[in-house]
Design a protein around this motif. Sequence first.
Motif, PDB file in Angstrom:
ATOM      1  N   VAL A  96       0.874  -1.183   0.000  1.00 45.67           N
ATOM      2  CA  VAL A  96       0.000   0.000   0.000  1.00 45.67           C
ATOM      3  C   VAL A  96       0.906   1.227   0.000  1.00 45.67           C
ATOM      4  O   VAL A  96       1.940   1.246   0.666  1.00 45.67           O
ATOM      5  N   VAL A  97       0.513   2.235  -0.755  1.00 49.18           N
ATOM      6  CA  VAL A  97       1.329   3.440  -0.816  1.00 49.18           C
ATOM      7  C   VAL A  97       0.446   4.657  -0.567  1.00 49.18           C
ATOM      8  O   VAL A  97      -0.753   4.634  -0.862  1.00 49.18           O
ATOM      9  N   MET A  98       1.040   5.712   0.004  1.00 48.14           N
ATOM     10  CA  MET A  98       0.256   6.938   0.188  1.00 48.14           C
ATOM     11  C   MET A  98       0.628   7.924  -0.918  1.00 48.14           C
ATOM     12  O   MET A  98       1.757   7.893  -1.403  1.00 48.14           O
ATOM     13  N   TYR A  99      -0.339   8.735  -1.311  1.00 47.97           N
ATOM     14  CA  TYR A  99      -0.048   9.756  -2.320  1.00 47.97           C
ATOM     15  C   TYR A  99      -0.647  11.079  -1.860  1.00 47.97           C
ATOM     16  O   TYR A  99      -1.567  11.113  -1.044  1.00 47.97           O
ATOM     17  N   THR A 100      -0.086  12.162  -2.386  1.00 54.46           N
ATOM     18  CA  THR A 100      -0.555  13.473  -1.945  1.00 54.46           C
ATOM     19  C   THR A 100      -1.991  13.738  -2.417  1.00 54.46           C
ATOM     20  O   THR A 100      -2.350  13.397  -3.556  1.00 54.46           O
ATOM     21  N   GLY A 101      -2.781  14.336  -1.528  1.00 52.40           N
ATOM     22  CA  GLY A 101      -4.190  14.595  -1.809  1.00 52.40           C
ATOM     23  C   GLY A 101      -4.411  15.443  -3.058  1.00 52.40           C
ATOM     24  O   GLY A 101      -5.501  15.454  -3.617  1.00 52.40           O
ATOM     25  N   PHE A 102      -3.362  16.116  -3.513  1.00 58.78           N
ATOM     26  CA  PHE A 102      -3.435  16.928  -4.732  1.00 58.78           C
ATOM     27  C   PHE A 102      -3.939  16.085  -5.914  1.00 58.78           C
ATOM     28  O   PHE A 102      -4.711  16.557  -6.750  1.00 58.78           O
ATOM     29  N   PHE A 103      -3.504  14.803  -5.957  1.00 58.91           N
ATOM     30  CA  PHE A 103      -3.891  13.932  -7.076  1.00 58.91           C
ATOM     31  C   PHE A 103      -5.375  13.548  -7.041  1.00 58.91           C
ATOM     32  O   PHE A 103      -5.895  13.072  -8.045  1.00 58.91           O
ATOM     33  N   ASN A 127      -1.373  17.951   8.133  1.00 58.53           N
ATOM     34  CA  ASN A 127      -1.625  16.953   9.141  1.00 58.53           C
ATOM     35  C   ASN A 127      -0.751  15.718   8.963  1.00 58.53           C
ATOM     36  O   ASN A 127      -1.213  14.664   8.582  1.00 58.53           O
ATOM     37  N   PHE A 128       0.550  15.843   9.283  1.00 56.06           N
ATOM     38  CA  PHE A 128       1.449  14.731   8.977  1.00 56.06           C
ATOM     39  C   PHE A 128       1.104  13.483   9.775  1.00 56.06           C
ATOM     40  O   PHE A 128       1.340  12.370   9.355  1.00 56.06           O
ATOM     41  N   TRP A 129       0.534  13.664  11.002  1.00 55.25           N
ATOM     42  CA  TRP A 129       0.229  12.476  11.802  1.00 55.25           C
ATOM     43  C   TRP A 129      -0.949  11.712  11.253  1.00 55.25           C
ATOM     44  O   TRP A 129      -1.123  10.548  11.537  1.00 55.25           O
ATOM     45  N   GLU A 130      -1.762  12.387  10.410  1.00 51.58           N
ATOM     46  CA  GLU A 130      -2.848  11.683   9.724  1.00 51.58           C
ATOM     47  C   GLU A 130      -2.217  10.637   8.787  1.00 51.58           C
ATOM     48  O   GLU A 130      -2.692   9.507   8.705  1.00 51.58           O
ATOM     49  N   ALA A 131      -1.120  11.035   8.112  1.00 53.65           N
ATOM     50  CA  ALA A 131      -0.410  10.107   7.227  1.00 53.65           C
ATOM     51  C   ALA A 131       0.162   8.949   8.032  1.00 53.65           C
ATOM     52  O   ALA A 131       0.072   7.783   7.630  1.00 53.65           O
ATOM     53  N   LEU A 132       0.733   9.258   9.191  1.00 49.24           N
ATOM     54  CA  LEU A 132       1.309   8.204  10.028  1.00 49.24           C
ATOM     55  C   LEU A 132       0.214   7.290  10.581  1.00 49.24           C
ATOM     56  O   LEU A 132       0.369   6.073  10.623  1.00 49.24           O
ATOM     57  N   ALA A 133      -0.918   7.913  10.986  1.00 50.78           N
ATOM     58  CA  ALA A 133      -2.004   7.114  11.553  1.00 50.78           C
ATOM     59  C   ALA A 133      -2.597   6.172  10.498  1.00 50.78           C
ATOM     60  O   ALA A 133      -2.900   5.013  10.778  1.00 50.78           O
ATOM     61  N   LYS A 134      -2.719   6.669   9.257  1.00 51.20           N
ATOM     62  CA  LYS A 134      -3.260   5.803   8.190  1.00 51.20           C
ATOM     63  C   LYS A 134      -2.252   4.691   7.875  1.00 51.20           C
ATOM     64  O   LYS A 134      -2.639   3.557   7.619  1.00 51.20           O
ATOM     65  N   TYR A 155      17.706  16.802  -3.986  1.00 55.69           N
ATOM     66  CA  TYR A 155      18.001  17.800  -5.025  1.00 55.69           C
ATOM     67  C   TYR A 155      19.199  17.396  -5.884  1.00 55.69           C
ATOM     68  O   TYR A 155      19.328  17.821  -7.018  1.00 55.69           O
ATOM     69  N   ASP A 156      20.114  16.587  -5.288  1.00 58.97           N
ATOM     70  CA  ASP A 156      21.337  16.243  -6.017  1.00 58.97           C
ATOM     71  C   ASP A 156      21.607  14.735  -6.040  1.00 58.97           C
ATOM     72  O   ASP A 156      22.702  14.302  -6.392  1.00 58.97           O
ATOM     73  N   GLY A 157      20.619  13.948  -5.627  1.00 57.31           N
ATOM     74  CA  GLY A 157      20.794  12.501  -5.626  1.00 57.31           C
ATOM     75  C   GLY A 157      21.369  11.978  -4.314  1.00 57.31           C
ATOM     76  O   GLY A 157      21.363  10.780  -4.069  1.00 57.31           O
ATOM     77  N   LYS A 158      21.854  12.897  -3.464  1.00 57.19           N
ATOM     78  CA  LYS A 158      22.411  12.462  -2.170  1.00 57.19           C
ATOM     79  C   LYS A 158      21.297  12.366  -1.127  1.00 57.19           C
ATOM     80  O   LYS A 158      20.288  13.084  -1.216  1.00 57.19           O
ATOM     81  N   LEU A 159      21.542  11.499  -0.116  1.00 56.93           N
ATOM     82  CA  LEU A 159      20.525  11.302   0.929  1.00 56.93           C
ATOM     83  C   LEU A 159      20.297  12.569   1.747  1.00 56.93           C
ATOM     84  O   LEU A 159      21.248  13.200   2.189  1.00 56.93           O
ATOM     85  N   LEU A 160      19.036  12.900   1.971  1.00 55.62           N
ATOM     86  CA  LEU A 160      18.681  14.025   2.843  1.00 55.62           C
ATOM     87  C   LEU A 160      18.540  13.474   4.270  1.00 55.62           C
ATOM     88  O   LEU A 160      18.488  12.257   4.455  1.00 55.62           O
ATOM     89  N   PRO A 161      18.449  14.354   5.270  1.00 55.84           N
ATOM     90  CA  PRO A 161      18.168  13.838   6.625  1.00 55.84           C
ATOM     91  C   PRO A 161      16.821  13.104   6.624  1.00 55.84           C
ATOM     92  O   PRO A 161      15.936  13.443   5.840  1.00 55.84           O
ATOM     93  N   PHE A 162      16.693  12.118   7.496  1.00 54.11           N
ATOM     94  CA  PHE A 162      15.447  11.350   7.561  1.00 54.11           C
ATOM     95  C   PHE A 162      14.496  11.948   8.594  1.00 54.11           C
ATOM     96  O   PHE A 162      14.910  12.425   9.630  1.00 54.11           O
ATOM     97  N   LYS A 163      13.196  11.879   8.307  1.00 55.54           N
ATOM     98  CA  LYS A 163      12.166  12.298   9.261  1.00 55.54           C
ATOM     99  C   LYS A 163      11.960  11.166  10.275  1.00 55.54           C
ATOM    100  O   LYS A 163      11.985   9.980   9.910  1.00 55.54           O
ATOM    101  N   VAL A 164      11.696  11.570  11.501  1.00 53.80           N
ATOM    102  CA  VAL A 164      11.608  10.600  12.598  1.00 53.80           C
ATOM    103  C   VAL A 164      10.333   9.738  12.527  1.00 53.80           C
ATOM    104  O   VAL A 164      10.242   8.698  13.162  1.00 53.80           O
ATOM    105  N   GLY A 165       9.378  10.142  11.703  1.00 52.95           N
ATOM    106  CA  GLY A 165       8.115   9.401  11.595  1.00 52.95           C
ATOM    107  C   GLY A 165       8.304   7.932  11.236  1.00 52.95           C
ATOM    108  O   GLY A 165       7.564   7.077  11.719  1.00 52.95           O
ATOM    109  N   ALA A 166       9.312   7.645  10.414  1.00 53.67           N
ATOM    110  CA  ALA A 166       9.562   6.251  10.019  1.00 53.67           C
ATOM    111  C   ALA A 166       9.870   5.409  11.257  1.00 53.67           C
ATOM    112  O   ALA A 166       9.340   4.295  11.414  1.00 53.67           O
ATOM    113  N   GLY A 167      10.709   5.957  12.153  1.00 60.77           N
ATOM    114  CA  GLY A 167      11.061   5.249  13.384  1.00 60.77           C
ATOM    115  C   GLY A 167       9.862   5.110  14.307  1.00 60.77           C
ATOM    116  O   GLY A 167       9.635   4.047  14.888  1.00 60.77           O
TER     117      GLY A 167
END
Lengths: 244, 78
Positions: A96-103, A127-134, A155-167
């Motif tokens: 299952v994947v999430m997509y932005t409500g814009f679509f 509402n980022f926690w809505e994404a996490l809750a779903k 922006y350049d192919g290099k890893l950006l900092p990670f958001k803590v939500g994954a953890g």
Amino acid sequence: MAKSKDTSAYWRKLLRLDEELPKDFTKNLDSFWKVFRKPLHRAFERLGQRDYALTAVGLENLPGKPPFIIASNHASSMDFPAIFICLPEKYRREVVVMYTGFFDKLLPAKWAIKAFVSSFSVDLDGNFWEALAKSAKVLKCKKIIYIAPEGKRSYDGKLLPFKVGAGALAVEADVPVVPVYIKGTFETLPRGKFIPKKHPIRVVFGKPIYPDSFIEKKKNAAAYGIYKEFTEKLREEINRLSLI
Amino acid sequence: MENIEKEIKALVSKVVKIPEDKIDLDADLFKDLGVDSLLGVEIFAALDKKYHIDIPEQKLIRIKTLNDIIAIAEEQIK
């Protein structure tokens, strides 16, 4: 006895992990357009082979059964389709994947997403926690959720900092995370480009990271610190896979 | 009420790892103090843990400053 420092009760409440699942939750992940799913996958497989020499390494690292999280670096809009097409059929059915409500407003785009994979939309701006809750609900249904912990394309192919939500999601839902590094999609379709270039794409699946030891540590620590530690381990692992 | 202010400021300082004297009550937590949305949740989680101040989900998005947090805390304590 020392007072516990565990602050996860509030996080669990936001993730709604202790609430019952709505009966129609899994049904709403798909729509009529699912009928086109198999032929669409075949077309993507052929395209992957013909134009991108798509290869996968480490598929044996995938856990035998869902639920689990697949987390990858994010360099291009092609990341998810490329990773998805590398998965064996038995896993594809569960992703299952999430997509932005814009679509949701751009109907052909929404139909294309729904035809390709089970999915749900979220408002990623507020509402980022809505994404996490779903996402937590998806895991409760014993499915596989795909996430890009950087939160946006590099922006350049290099890893950006990670958001803590994954953890937070992995530790609170008590599910493993499969780290994935995808190489070649930045060259194929970076930010700001709309026509993909032919370039080899390679997907490396790492060994799953289990949250057990983090759950144990959380009993006497502020939850955010533990989620951050888990997320940093995940980032290190994805970075290591980039060297393989 | 001054006490609540002090205690909440101390708690926020500990969570965001910024000295208390550098935290202005009207400073924007996200723009001025560099708190990201998830660290913001940890502030509310710590408040819930220590003072049983339960900030409802609908209000989270509207909280921008320490004064906003203090106002909710005072409201709940009353």
